[in-house]
Write an enzyme that holds these catalytic residues in place. Structure first.
Site, short mmCIF file in Angstrom:
data_model
loop_
_atom_site.label_atom_id
_atom_site.label_comp_id
_atom_site.label_asym_id
_atom_site.label_seq_id
_atom_site.Cartn_x
_atom_site.Cartn_y
_atom_site.Cartn_z
N ARG A 271 3.59 6.83 -7.33
CA ARG A 271 3.32 6.73 -5.89
C ARG A 271 4.00 7.87 -5.12
NH1 ARG A 271 5.18 2.80 -1.35
NH2 ARG A 271 3.37 2.89 0.05
N ASP B 178 -1.19 -5.80 -9.56
CA ASP B 178 -2.07 -6.35 -10.60
C ASP B 178 -1.28 -7.47 -11.29
OD1 ASP B 178 -3.48 -7.05 -12.87
OD2 ASP B 178 -3.33 -5.07 -13.83
N GLY C 46 0.17 18.99 0.87
CA GLY C 46 0.07 19.47 -0.51
C GLY C 46 1.26 19.06 -1.37
N ASN D 208 6.16 5.19 4.13
CA ASN D 208 7.22 5.47 3.15
C ASN D 208 8.48 4.63 3.34
OD1 ASN D 208 5.59 7.46 2.11
ND2 ASN D 208 6.55 9.11 3.26
N HIS E 249 -3.01 1.20 -8.78
CA HIS E 249 -2.51 -0.13 -8.41
C HIS E 249 -2.65 -1.14 -9.56
CE1 HIS E 249 -2.86 0.75 -3.79
NE2 HIS E 249 -2.00 1.51 -4.39
N HIS F 22 2.21 10.42 -2.54
CA HIS F 22 2.67 10.61 -1.16
C HIS F 22 3.17 12.03 -0.92
CE1 HIS F 22 3.00 6.19 0.35
NE2 HIS F 22 1.98 6.35 -0.48
N ASP F 23 3.52 12.74 -1.97
CA ASP F 23 3.84 14.16 -1.81
C ASP F 23 2.55 14.95 -1.61
OD1 ASP F 23 5.20 16.56 -1.70
OD2 ASP F 23 5.16 16.85 -3.87
N ASP G 211 -3.50 -0.47 -17.35
CA ASP G 211 -4.78 -0.80 -17.99
C ASP G 211 -5.89 -0.89 -16.92
OD1 ASP G 211 -4.19 -3.10 -16.60
OD2 ASP G 211 -3.83 -4.33 -18.38
C1 HEM Z 1 -6.54 4.41 -1.61
C2 HEM Z 1 -5.62 4.31 -0.68
C3 HEM Z 1 -4.26 3.71 -0.94
C4 HEM Z 1 -3.63 2.82 -0.13
C5 HEM Z 1 -4.13 2.27 1.19
C6 HEM Z 1 -2.38 2.49 -0.76
C7 HEM Z 1 -1.42 1.64 -0.24
C8 HEM Z 1 -0.35 1.16 -0.93
C9 HEM Z 1 0.56 0.16 -0.42
C10 HEM Z 1 0.49 -0.47 0.96
C11 HEM Z 1 1.46 -0.10 -1.40
C12 HEM Z 1 2.61 -1.10 -1.32
C13 HEM Z 1 3.79 -0.47 -0.62
C14 HEM Z 1 4.82 -1.49 -0.19
O1 HEM Z 1 4.44 -2.55 0.28
O2 HEM Z 1 6.03 -1.19 -0.30
C15 HEM Z 1 1.14 0.75 -2.51
C16 HEM Z 1 1.83 0.78 -3.71
C17 HEM Z 1 1.55 1.66 -4.72
N1 HEM Z 1 0.62 2.68 -4.70
FE1 HEM Z 1 -0.84 2.90 -3.36
N2 HEM Z 1 -2.28 3.17 -1.94
C18 HEM Z 1 -3.41 3.93 -2.09
C19 HEM Z 1 -3.66 4.83 -3.12
C20 HEM Z 1 -2.79 5.10 -4.14
C21 HEM Z 1 -2.92 6.21 -5.04
C22 HEM Z 1 -4.01 7.27 -4.98
C23 HEM Z 1 -1.87 6.13 -5.92
C24 HEM Z 1 -1.51 7.05 -7.06
C25 HEM Z 1 -2.38 7.81 -7.69
C26 HEM Z 1 -1.10 4.96 -5.55
C27 HEM Z 1 -0.02 4.47 -6.23
C28 HEM Z 1 0.69 3.35 -5.88
C29 HEM Z 1 1.67 2.72 -6.74
C30 HEM Z 1 1.99 3.12 -8.17
C31 HEM Z 1 2.23 1.67 -6.00
C32 HEM Z 1 3.37 0.73 -6.45
C33 HEM Z 1 4.68 1.42 -6.14
C34 HEM Z 1 5.91 0.71 -6.62
O3 HEM Z 1 5.84 -0.34 -7.23
O4 HEM Z 1 7.02 1.27 -6.36
N3 HEM Z 1 -1.68 4.38 -4.44
N4 HEM Z 1 0.04 1.51 -2.19
#
Ligand code: HEM
Ligand SMILES: *[C@@H]1O[C@H](CO)[C@@H](O)[C@H](O)[C@H]1NC(C)=O
Length: 321
Positions: free
Chosen positions: A65, A241, A75, A97, A196, A69-70, A249
């Site tokens: 993540r 998940d 970029g 963030n 996710h 976000h970077d 997976d």
């Molecule tokens: C498509 C639009 C996306 C939205 C709206 C989104 C939004 C979010 C949100 C709201 C969370 C939970 C944050 C929290 O409540 O603290 C999250 C977690 C996460 N996101 Fe996304 N995300 C998106 C795309 C992505 C992409 C493209 C990636 C990586 C390629 C990604 C990787 C992750 C990961 C791995 C987590 C879990 C982080 C952790 O457990 O520390 N997300 N995301």
């Protein structure tokens, strides 16, 4: 005859390579960028990530993540890693963030190990790109070649973080246009959202979905409400998940097909819209997901890098030199 056809092949290759070089002139990333200056870079990162994931599997997701976000904010330039200073407000406290991103300490530790072995030649941006790839792979996901040569930004932007990162409330058209503005297709959006399949979200990120969305499995909504009240407990975590939160997976896509996406933005990918077919394909064919995810990560990892003499190689990932 042989030499004539070789000449022909060479000419065709040249046409492809030369036109490619013109188009990609800004992106001089290369897999062998540190071959001379830090040949053990990848093994240092790999072993640090292996140890870290063994201690705490959730760190693999957090690194992934962090990289997203970077890359989406000015970029892939490690701008997300900069701490606030009296004269610069960084990205760490932007709404997407704040109190949510983690993994900074691990990046510091990897950077220190790399510096002690190679000197200050490797950028924080490249270390993050490799760490994210290894995080995915160590959790059972695909691997890919990380092109290198990104340099580190000398500035960061709180407001760009706020405007470039999609919120969990986003609908499919907002998601599509935010990804399109980074050169990423609907297919990339869907594959990348498969990230996710690992990690957690805070109650505040999915509360509105489990209390108010209608396209949600009722049992799932009821279950999630037990640890995410309608008021308070914003920091209570739930797995994105639930079936396999630390395994990379295709479970995420199967959840979506069952109305069990945790975030509103997740379920938007399977809601009688243009990406339903991709969700089905990835859900039934994890190998297709793995391949497309790897390809899309390479694309995301090449969003406007700083190269050549732009930016700098930071000594400390948290501050500019
Ligand atoms: C498509 C639009 C996306 C939205 C709206 C989104 C939004 C979010 C949100 C709201 C969370 C939970 C944050 C929290 O409540 O603290 C999250 C977690 C996460 N996101 Fe996304 N995300 C998106 C795309 C992505 C992409 C493209 C990636 C990586 C390629 C990604 C990787 C992750 C990961 C791995 C987590 C879990 C982080 C952790 O457990 O520390 N997300 N995301
Ligand atoms: C659900 O929607 C109602 C009506 O719009 C709103 O008042 C309430 O705050 C929402 N609940 C959550 C948890 O978002």
């Amino acid at each position: 005859m042989a030499s004539r056809s070789q000449t022909f092949v060479a000419a065709v290759l040249c046409m492809l390579a030369c036109s490619g070089a013109v188009v990609l002139v800004h992106a001089q990333l290369s897999p062998s960028f540190y071959a001379q200056s830090c040949p053990i870079l990848e093994s240092i990162v790999r072993s640090a990530m292996t140890q870290a994931v063994a201690q705490d599997a959730t760190i693999g997701a957090s690194m992934l993540r962090l990289f997203f976000h970077d890359c989406f904010v000015n970029g892939c330039d490690a701008s997300v890693l900069l701490d606030d200073t009296p004269t610069m407000v960084g990205e760490k406290n932007a709404p997407p963030n704040r109190n949510s991103l983690r993994g900074f300490v691990l990046i510091d530790s990897i950077k220190a190990q790399v510096e002690s072995q190679c000197g200050a030649v490797v950028s924080c941006a490249d270390i993050l790109a490799i760490a994210a790839r290894d995080g995915v792979n160590l959790l059972g996901g695909p691997s890919w070649v990380v092109a290198q040569g990104r340099r580190d930004a000398r500035t960061a932007s709180l407001s760009s973080a706020g405007s470039n990162l999609p919120p969990a409330t986003a609908g499919i058209s907002t998601l599509a246009s935010m990804f399109a503005s980074k050169g990423l297709s609907l297919r990339d959006l869907t594959a990348l959202s498969g990230a996710h399949t690992v990690g957690n979200a805070r109650c505040s990120s999915f509360r509105a979905r489990i209390y108010n969305d209608t396209n949600i499995d009722t049992g799932f909504a009821y279950w999630r409400r037990q640890e995410c009240q309608s008021v308070g407990g914003d920091y209570s975590l739930a797995p994105l998940d639930a079936t396999s939160p630390t395994i990379f997976d295709g479970g995420y896509f199967q959840n979506l097909m069952a109305g069990r996406g945790l975030l509103h933005s997740d379920q938007e990918l399977f809601n009688n819209g243009p990406t339903d077919w991709l969700v089905q394909m990835y859900g039934y064919n994890p190998a297709a997901f793995a391949a497309d995810f790897a390809e899309a990560m390479v694309k995301m990892g090449s969003i406007s890098p700083l190269t050549g003499s732009m930016g700098e190689i930071r000594l400390n990932c948290r501050k500019i030199n």
